[in-house]
Design an enzyme around this catalytic site. Sequence first.
Site, short mmCIF file in Angstrom:
data_model
loop_
_atom_site.label_atom_id
_atom_site.label_comp_id
_atom_site.label_asym_id
_atom_site.label_seq_id
_atom_site.Cartn_x
_atom_site.Cartn_y
_atom_site.Cartn_z
CG ASP A 1 52.69 40.99 99.34
OD1 ASP A 1 51.57 41.55 99.34
OD2 ASP A 1 53.35 40.82 98.30
NE ARG B 1 54.02 38.41 90.98
CZ ARG B 1 52.74 38.61 91.23
NH1 ARG B 1 52.13 39.66 90.73
NH2 ARG B 1 52.06 37.78 91.98
CG ASP C 1 49.96 44.85 93.38
OD1 ASP C 1 51.00 45.38 93.82
OD2 ASP C 1 49.62 43.69 93.66
CG MET C 2 54.16 49.63 90.36
SD MET C 2 55.87 49.16 90.56
CE MET C 2 56.29 49.92 92.12
CG ASN C 3 53.13 42.87 92.09
OD1 ASN C 3 53.50 42.87 93.27
ND2 ASN C 3 51.88 42.66 91.75
CD1 TRP D 1 57.27 41.64 98.72
CD2 TRP D 1 58.18 39.77 99.51
NE1 TRP D 1 56.27 40.68 98.79
CE2 TRP D 1 56.82 39.52 99.26
CE3 TRP D 1 58.99 38.73 100.02
CZ2 TRP D 1 56.22 38.27 99.50
CZ3 TRP D 1 58.40 37.50 100.26
CH2 TRP D 1 57.03 37.28 99.99
CG ASP E 1 47.09 38.94 89.70
OD1 ASP E 1 46.54 39.07 88.61
OD2 ASP E 1 48.32 38.81 89.85
C1 GLA Z 1 51.23 41.57 95.02
C2 GLA Z 1 50.35 42.10 96.14
C3 GLA Z 1 49.51 40.98 96.67
C4 GLA Z 1 48.67 40.40 95.55
C5 GLA Z 1 49.56 39.94 94.42
C6 GLA Z 1 48.75 39.52 93.23
O1 GLA Z 1 52.20 40.70 95.50
O2 GLA Z 1 51.12 42.68 97.13
O3 GLA Z 1 48.69 41.46 97.71
O4 GLA Z 1 47.77 41.37 95.10
O5 GLA Z 1 50.46 40.96 94.01
O6 GLA Z 1 49.54 39.09 92.18
#
Ligand code: GLA
Length: 742
Positions: free
Chosen positions: A543, A438, A473-475, A194, A362
């Site tokens: 990011d 998360r 997104d996919m976190n 990341w 978000d």
């Molecule tokens: C991820 C994305 C960011 C943002 C956050 C929001 O980390 O990569 O750009 O959208 O989620 O929670």
Amino acid sequence: MTASIDWLEETHELHLRTEGFSYVVAVLESGALGGVHLGAPLRGGVSHRGLRTGEFHGFANRVGDPVPLEYPTAGTGDYRIPALVIQHADGSSVLDLRYVSHRIFAGKGRISGLPSTYVESDDEAASVEVLLRDDVSGIEVTLSYSVFRDVPGVARSARIRNGGTTRVRITTAMSAVQDLADADWTLVTLSGAWARERHVVERTLVPGRQSVSTTRGASSHQHNPFMLLKRAATTEDAGEAIGLSLVYSGNFVAEAEVDSFDTARVRIGINPEGFAWVLEPGDALATPEAVLVYSRNGIGGVSDAYHRLYRERLARGKWRDADRPLLVNNWEGTYFAFDEEKLVDMAIVARDLGLELFVLDDGWFGKRDDDTTSLGDWFVDRRKLPNGIDGLAKRITELGIGFGLWIEPEMVSERSELFAAHPDWAIGVPGRPRTPSRNQLVLDMGRPEIVDHLFGVLSDVLGGASISYVKWDMNRNITEPWSAALPADRQGELFHRYVLGVYELYRRLTERFPDILFESCAGGGGRFDPGLLAYAPQGWTSDDTDAVERLRIQWGTSLAYPLSSMGAHVSAVPNHQVARTTSIGMRAAVAFFGVFGYELDPTAMSAEERTIVREQVAFYKQWRPVLQGGRFVRLRSPFAAGGNETAWMAVSPDERRAVVGHYRVLNRPIPGPDRLRLRGLDADANYRVAVWPAKGSETERANSGVRGGDELMSAGLALGVEKAEAAARGDFAATLFTLEAE
Ligand code: GLA
């Protein structure tokens, strides 16, 4: 040149040819399908079957022929990494695939349920499907190959069908395996983490297996479904290179094995680790598509091929060829702390600066004031947005700019209405704690009812307001893989079914909303792969928006992916990821080489910054066709020893316009004279060279004016000319040159 495929009846040989590329396979004496050649173009109409005879001294296998195999299986004497492993009802895993027939046709087929490259007219590609069968079990394998008129490469996939009478389990099913005549290659992969995705990593092949892979459920920040092989002497623009890329977004492996006789086998496909797929009699499984390209013109030639193919014949829909909007995203500007007035204020400034799209990230749904709640509750939070998404979108679009929205469909927070209603929709093993990440869980996207639900609620959101862009997104990655919807002996299907579900939801939403531009994201670049490019023509590259870090991230990404796919934004300083302060000029000069935008609070910018941003926006609009649709040429690598300098350029397809970026991380005292040789220009053209923005610097004086393409390519631009000025500019410096043919 056209793409062609010839069958030589006397020698039972298929020759796939296109400009700069030949691929030859042959039916061996035994009936197995053997690989003969991947690489430089060979003459058509004659046999090349003898090419490998005597070169390969491996095991004495039953096949009895020294030519390597196209789709090797385990258990019949080939001890190297296999393409296909199937466990039969009796527990054995032996397969012996023999040629049955083939079918050549113009154009190219698609793979049901999976993204793939395509053609718009049948003369753009030639294809062949070769049917192989294991007579004992009845297993049938159809190998598909397509060669493209405009790209030196071949797209491969396989379809495995259970033509027998008992159920079997597939435990390995590669998209492509390729035997190479020697092992004198350096393996290049894109690896990282990341915030530092897709760094270029090189290693010389050695005996044994070397690979990159993921078991995370996504193509991952750690490795990319891509590998490149190059010779020791190969450079950006000269020498042999082979690329392998997988059109897939889940668990993959890209692997090379060198045997004891210094031949190499490479393979790419779904990672066998954690994979098992049951085939009942009559059922079939299609593998994702692998795209193999070959270049005699260095690594740049491989990148050129992928850029063209993925930009023009993988990406789809209205946004494929359209100018991508210049956006501002509120995430780093506000994080979760915003309301309607704040967003509208930001959008007003953005509009005044010339930006074209305002993206709400978000925090707009459920009760989401931080990352502990509400994923899955895709309805607006009226505490923040009393007039709903539609009310906000209306106010923003009335300003004359577009409105975009962030979503994270595949996830659910434990603190959410969705989780309360459907706790079994989250992936996890009953009776075991779920590993936290998360504060969220992953929905079991392999279940059709979940995809249906998401399609319904998201269609309501996207259809209920004036929305022209979506950031998907996919976190988090998958842990405790187990699906309530699968029997015990099918749990090995979860990861692939998950990806198929994601593709299905993407397909339905992009078809339902063809005017919306989708951008993929996964905690930055955690799922930046060709699979998603088929639905979302751009992705959030990382990011990490620090200009220095971005040099490496964008350089590495560009090995396989076009500039039109790379979201690249200017953010505030000190940078939120590394706390580095670089000038706004440097930040933009890096982010220009991608789909440009801003990720900050525009209302917080000083008057001076706003003036600069207005100029940057105007510059990008003027050069957008070159920066999004031009040819990207890498000049100086941030991964070279020292890594202090980077240079690259984008050239319009007609070679009449170009933008060159040169970046220096740390300043040095009394730099010596230095020339930056350009590439990809028309040697006979005369270019008007300018430095942007013009400041009357010594660099400008040394380079400005009309210069021949020949001179720019063989002698180059003058750098390091201004000793006094260089000292004054300090660290983190960027220079942009523009070139326009007269
Ligand atoms: C991820 C994305 C960011 C943002 C956050 C929001 O980390 O990569 O750009 O959208 O989620 O929670």
